[in-house]
Design a protein around this motif. Sequence first.
Motif, PDB file in Angstrom:
ATOM      1  N   ARG A 178     -28.525  26.885 -27.574  1.00 27.67           N
ATOM      2  CA  ARG A 178     -27.157  26.368 -27.643  1.00 27.67           C
ATOM      3  C   ARG A 178     -26.261  27.206 -26.721  1.00 27.67           C
ATOM      4  N   LEU A 179     -25.413  26.513 -25.966  1.00 27.04           N
ATOM      5  CA  LEU A 179     -24.489  27.174 -25.049  1.00 27.04           C
ATOM      6  C   LEU A 179     -23.056  26.750 -25.351  1.00 27.04           C
ATOM      7  N   THR A 180     -22.190  27.752 -25.444  1.00 26.28           N
ATOM      8  CA  THR A 180     -20.752  27.491 -25.497  1.00 26.28           C
ATOM      9  C   THR A 180     -20.118  28.163 -24.286  1.00 26.28           C
ATOM     10  N   LEU A 181     -19.460  27.350 -23.473  1.00 22.81           N
ATOM     11  CA  LEU A 181     -18.770  27.871 -22.287  1.00 22.81           C
ATOM     12  C   LEU A 181     -17.272  27.746 -22.503  1.00 22.81           C
ATOM     13  N   ILE A 182     -16.552  28.835 -22.294  1.00 23.27           N
ATOM     14  CA  ILE A 182     -15.091  28.822 -22.384  1.00 23.27           C
ATOM     15  C   ILE A 182     -14.549  29.415 -21.089  1.00 23.27           C
ATOM     16  N   SER A 183     -13.581  28.726 -20.478  1.00 22.24           N
ATOM     17  CA  SER A 183     -13.065  29.207 -19.205  1.00 22.24           C
ATOM     18  C   SER A 183     -11.586  28.871 -19.051  1.00 22.24           C
ATOM     19  N   ARG A 184     -10.876  29.775 -18.387  1.00 22.04           N
ATOM     20  CA  ARG A 184      -9.469  29.532 -18.065  1.00 22.04           C
ATOM     21  C   ARG A 184      -9.230  29.921 -16.614  1.00 22.04           C
ATOM     22  N   PHE A 185      -8.595  29.024 -15.886  1.00 24.64           N
ATOM     23  CA  PHE A 185      -8.385  29.221 -14.449  1.00 24.64           C
ATOM     24  C   PHE A 185      -7.142  30.055 -14.173  1.00 24.64           C
ATOM     25  N   GLY A 186      -7.251  30.897 -13.125  1.00 29.84           N
ATOM     26  CA  GLY A 186      -6.094  31.637 -12.634  1.00 29.84           C
ATOM     27  C   GLY A 186      -6.191  31.751 -11.120  1.00 29.84           C
ATOM     28  N   ASP A 187      -5.093  31.514 -10.403  1.00 32.53           N
ATOM     29  CA  ASP A 187      -5.166  31.570  -8.945  1.00 32.53           C
ATOM     30  C   ASP A 187      -5.020  33.006  -8.456  1.00 32.53           C
ATOM     31  N   GLU A 188      -5.062  33.186  -7.136  1.00 33.88           N
ATOM     32  CA  GLU A 188      -5.042  34.528  -6.555  1.00 33.88           C
ATOM     33  C   GLU A 188      -3.722  35.252  -6.786  1.00 33.88           C
ATOM     34  N   HIS A 189      -2.678  34.502  -7.142  1.00 31.48           N
ATOM     35  CA  HIS A 189      -1.375  35.113  -7.402  1.00 31.48           C
ATOM     36  C   HIS A 189      -1.179  35.445  -8.883  1.00 31.48           C
ATOM     37  N   ILE A 197     -19.611  22.566 -24.918  1.00 27.96           N
ATOM     38  CA  ILE A 197     -20.688  22.901 -25.864  1.00 27.96           C
ATOM     39  C   ILE A 197     -21.917  22.070 -25.500  1.00 27.96           C
ATOM     40  N   ILE A 198     -23.022  22.749 -25.302  1.00 30.93           N
ATOM     41  CA  ILE A 198     -24.270  22.070 -24.930  1.00 30.93           C
ATOM     42  C   ILE A 198     -25.369  22.472 -25.900  1.00 30.93           C
ATOM     43  N   ASN A 199     -25.977  21.486 -26.502  1.00 28.51           N
ATOM     44  CA  ASN A 199     -27.176  21.708 -27.315  1.00 28.51           C
ATOM     45  C   ASN A 199     -28.371  21.290 -26.451  1.00 28.51           C
ATOM     46  N   TRP A 200     -29.062  22.294 -25.922  1.00 29.03           N
ATOM     47  CA  TRP A 200     -30.136  21.986 -24.977  1.00 29.03           C
ATOM     48  C   TRP A 200     -31.263  21.183 -25.619  1.00 29.03           C
ATOM     49  N   ASP A 201     -31.407  21.258 -26.932  1.00 25.81           N
ATOM     50  CA  ASP A 201     -32.475  20.509 -27.596  1.00 25.81           C
ATOM     51  C   ASP A 201     -32.271  19.004 -27.462  1.00 25.81           C
ATOM     52  N   ASP A 202     -31.000  18.566 -27.263  1.00 26.54           N
ATOM     53  CA  ASP A 202     -30.746  17.139 -27.097  1.00 26.54           C
ATOM     54  C   ASP A 202     -31.445  16.572 -25.868  1.00 26.54           C
ATOM     55  N   PHE A 203     -31.706  17.455 -24.917  1.00 30.77           N
ATOM     56  CA  PHE A 203     -32.325  16.987 -23.669  1.00 30.77           C
ATOM     57  C   PHE A 203     -33.845  16.908 -23.773  1.00 30.77           C
TER      58      PHE A 203
END
Length: 757
Positions: free
Chosen positions: A138-149, A160-166
């Motif tokens: 199982r993978l949970t990815l959390i991300s927030r973008f920020g620019d160079e400034h 959220i990805i449950n790899w077993d589904d594949f």
Amino acid sequence: MTTTLEFRQGKEIFRPRARLISVLGEQLIKDATIGLLELVKNGYDADADNVVVKLLNIKFDPKNKSETEKEKALQNMTVIVEDDGCGMDLDTVLNRWLEPATGHKEEAKEKDQRTPKGRLPLGEKGVGRFAAHKLGHRLTLISRFGDEHGQLSDAEVEVIINWDDFDAIDAYLSNVGVDYREREPEYFKNQSGTVLIMEHARSFWKEGDVSRISRTLRRLMSPFRSPKSFSIKLLCPDYPNYEDLDPGEILETAHARMTALVDENGIASYEYSFNVRPFNKRVAKSSEVDLRKGISNWIPANRKSECGGFFVTCYFWDRDREILGLTNVSLPDLNQLNGVSVFRDGIRVMPYGDPDDDWLQIDSLRFLQTSDAISRKNIVGALEIDQRTNKQLKDKSNREGFIENQAFLDLRDLMRALIRIVQNEFAQDRRKIREQQKAKRREMLPAVKQLEDSIEKISAEIKKVTTMASAFVKDGKITYEVATEITDSLTQTRQEIQNAVEETRQAAADTLTVFDEEREMLLTLAGLGLAAERFTHEFSRLTREATILIKQIESSSEVRGLTVIIERVKALSSTLDALQDLVLALGPMFYVRRKTQEQELDVFTMVEQALLLNQGQIKINKIHVEKIEPDGKLNVHMRRSGLIQVFNNLIDNSCYWLSREPEKNGRRLKITILANEAAVIVADNGSGISPQDQHRIFDPFFTNKVDGRGLGLFIAKESLLEAESTITLIQNGETQYTFNKGAAFRIQFSHERVSED
């Protein structure tokens, strides 16, 4: 009744099954170490300053545990990789992260499009994200973008990805969805970044796995030129002793160091330094060294390398325990770092430098050389490349090194040529250390004898004190009890000192006895090994030349007549005589017989026969040969095969080094027979021998050829020594019979061996 067949046609698209994701994860990512490395490199590509790897709840011994307990333990195991890079917004997640092999990183490298921190992406296939599949169900990815400034996006993204589904047998990839959502920032409240949380491990972790990951992360960044503002931290509460990724001060304990810059033409400038107290520091520098000339399969010799230029830093240690003690070397630290790694833009390329990866064939070739040859355990090295100037070095899809194209082969060959240079330098310094060790051992017994003499003096003084104590008792100055205590104490001390000295003397004697026995055994084995090495060095060449001569006899018997046949038969006979002597040199292991008998030899004829043995090289490389006899004939008394072997090795060396020179310069070999001086001068106009190498060219196993054995000149010297004759290197211009450049040797026969006309 006739049946009409209907043939169908149309256009269809691939319909991959969902389990393709699992296949990619299993096949493209070798193991958990490679998987974690890929995720850390993603942090680098995202311009992160820091990447944190967390291994949580991984300590579990499955032995004697129920299946329920095992499954529960696997579910609790968690791997987290977090970075503080630029992060991703929803569009990037949907249109890039969820679209493997988009090629945007490869395109950025082709166009030299760098991040705000000047980085080029390390990945290019776009499949590194499948590393997450390798690390958990199982993978949970959390991300927030920020620019160079520093401007942050309003939302963070959760996937959220449950790899077993594949893994469903009947499911198609297009039918398996991935859940995502935007939300108010919860994880990254005040900064940008990405975190991947991989839960429910696929297999049990072992302490060795953590050790390997720690070692890999420790070596991920070049210890010499790390990327600016990029650090990695490992947190593992179950095995906290592996959390320290600092390479420490091991490099400061090195016995020798080499830095080298190699350009795209294979020309190197290097500096070697040896610095071990109490020995004198030694520095050797050289510029414009053409590494290609020592690589026999680099054809043509002036071909430009496919790999591009690179920079090398290597540190070297002599692993003798006594020598390691001179610089307080930590063997555990050295064992963690040894090997030659490759770093691209400051980040390591796996698996080069791993304990089981001998990509430069250092260890395998070491067994064909002397004990002075270095192994991977003697080196901590970094080969530095970058993506802009080394574009032809491309990753394999499975992230296990470079595609083995011509660029990779060139890189390996040039690096091996550098290792050969530093091996020659380091061998010289190691011999200096060994010589002092032997001298110190020889000094042990006299030192112990001196100690024994001192103890005798102390014993005599103790007897005097005992006598004085008895006198003091009689005079009433001290009591009998005090006197007895003093004398007993002194007597016991004297006995303890005498016992200690005796043990020291015996230990020193035993050490020297063992040393002498081992030395004698090693010399015997070395002699036998050297004879065997000499045999193998010459056998293949001489048998090949014999075969060529036989073919020439067969093809030319009707064309050139009897005279040519006789000359070639003579050369063939000399070749077989040389082989016979080489076999007999293996000594009592086989049979005891005398070598071929000495006889009177016409030196000019021997030269011609040696040239005949090398005529293939001479013809192919278009070498112009001159044979001069200004004083008339010179006849000497020695073994025929031995003299031909001398000339054969000299001519073979000249042919090789002349072949590495441009043909337009004119390749010339001159052999001058000086009867009045009982000497022969063999000279060529090749690249010559560098000043720092001239004093060691006759040492066994010294060579500047990458695949050479370093025995040719040694064999020539030994063969002449047998006839009380010598061979020396002479300087260009020293006589009229040498060239302005190149190598020149003088063979001086003993006048007692010269036959009168």
